[in-house]
Every structure is written in C-alpha cells, then in structure tokens.
Design a protein around this motif. Structure first.
Motif, mmCIF file in Angstrom:
data_model
loop_
_atom_site.group_PDB
_atom_site.id
_atom_site.type_symbol
_atom_site.label_atom_id
_atom_site.label_comp_id
_atom_site.label_asym_id
_atom_site.label_seq_id
_atom_site.Cartn_x
_atom_site.Cartn_y
_atom_site.Cartn_z
ATOM 1 N N GLU A 6 -14.510 77.938 -36.279
ATOM 2 C CA GLU A 6 -14.264 79.380 -37.388
ATOM 3 C C GLU A 6 -15.438 79.833 -37.959
ATOM 4 O OE1 GLU A 6 -10.427 80.966 -40.186
ATOM 5 O OE2 GLU A 6 -10.434 79.062 -39.486
ATOM 6 N N ALA A 7 -15.629 78.889 -38.740
ATOM 7 C CA ALA A 7 -16.981 79.188 -39.666
ATOM 8 C C ALA A 7 -17.787 79.984 -39.167
ATOM 9 C CB ALA A 7 -17.120 78.951 -41.036
ATOM 10 N N CYS A 36 -23.947 74.953 -33.744
ATOM 11 C CA CYS A 36 -23.403 74.707 -34.997
ATOM 12 C C CYS A 36 -23.181 74.486 -35.778
ATOM 13 C CB CYS A 36 -23.149 76.902 -35.572
ATOM 14 S SG CYS A 36 -22.779 77.272 -37.274
ATOM 15 N N VAL A 37 -21.553 74.170 -34.936
ATOM 16 C CA VAL A 37 -21.161 73.462 -35.044
ATOM 17 C C VAL A 37 -21.227 71.696 -35.092
ATOM 18 C CG1 VAL A 37 -18.356 72.449 -34.181
ATOM 19 C CG2 VAL A 37 -18.741 75.187 -33.939
ATOM 20 N N VAL A 38 -21.662 70.921 -34.390
ATOM 21 C CA VAL A 38 -22.623 70.281 -34.717
ATOM 22 C C VAL A 38 -23.289 69.837 -35.961
ATOM 23 C CG1 VAL A 38 -24.648 68.374 -33.758
ATOM 24 C CG2 VAL A 38 -22.129 69.421 -31.461
ATOM 25 N N GLU A 39 -24.049 70.615 -36.499
ATOM 26 C CA GLU A 39 -24.684 71.131 -37.379
ATOM 27 C C GLU A 39 -23.591 70.720 -38.406
ATOM 28 O OE1 GLU A 39 -28.118 73.063 -38.419
ATOM 29 O OE2 GLU A 39 -28.370 73.535 -36.229
ATOM 30 N N PHE A 40 -22.690 71.590 -38.944
ATOM 31 C CA PHE A 40 -21.488 71.377 -39.694
ATOM 32 C C PHE A 40 -20.609 69.708 -39.641
ATOM 33 C CE2 PHE A 40 -20.028 75.745 -40.770
ATOM 34 C CZ PHE A 40 -20.724 75.609 -42.179
ATOM 35 N N CYS A 57 -16.527 79.440 -47.388
ATOM 36 C CA CYS A 57 -16.995 80.972 -48.155
ATOM 37 C C CYS A 57 -17.666 81.458 -47.169
ATOM 38 C CB CYS A 57 -18.395 80.211 -48.480
ATOM 39 S SG CYS A 57 -19.043 81.285 -49.413
ATOM 40 N N ILE A 58 -18.330 80.708 -45.727
ATOM 41 C CA ILE A 58 -18.861 81.823 -44.003
ATOM 42 C C ILE A 58 -17.211 82.779 -43.628
ATOM 43 C CG2 ILE A 58 -19.765 81.079 -42.083
ATOM 44 C CD1 ILE A 58 -20.918 79.041 -43.473
#
Length: 73
Positions: A6-7, A36-40, A57-58
């Motif tokens: 989602e973020a 992005c999801v992998v990094e998160f 927050c994002i």
C-alpha cells in the motif's frame, strides 16, 4: 506484506501525479513497487516499529512534501 504494498503503490502514485508519467512511466510502476516492497520488508525485519511508522506515514501523505517527511525505502 499489505502495508508495504500500500505504501509503495501510494508513493509511486504521488510521484506520477506530481512529476508526470514521463518520469515514472506506468509500465515501470509494477517493477518499482515490487522493488520497493522488497526493501520495505527487509526494513521491517530489522525494525518492525520503524517500518510500520514509516509505511503508515507514506500511505497518508497527500503530496511529495508530506512524503519527504516520512523517509522511505
């Protein structure tokens, strides 16, 4: 991880809205979101509390100025 997805999707939507599709072409968004999801998810493994705070927050950011205040993966 739903919150990470989602973020990340919201972050790229804001980028497209404010910078235009030329900077973030729609065909690149799925790959960018996956990366992005992998990094998160890696960040979540290190510090779940910081991850959740940043992801929420994002997801709430209404523009890039607010997004910048969140940090990011």
């Amino acid at each position: 991880m739903a919150l990470a997805g989602e973020a990340c999707e919201h972050m790229f939507l804001l980028m497209q809205r404010e910078f235009g599709r030329a900077l973030v072409p729609p065909e690149d968004v799925p790959r960018l979101v996956r990366d992005c999801v992998v990094e998160f998810e890696a960040e979540c493994a290190v510090d779940p509390v910081a991850f959740e705070r940043e992801a929420r927050c994002i997801a709430r950011a209404r523009n890039l100025d607010e997004l910048e205040l969140c940090g990011g993966p």
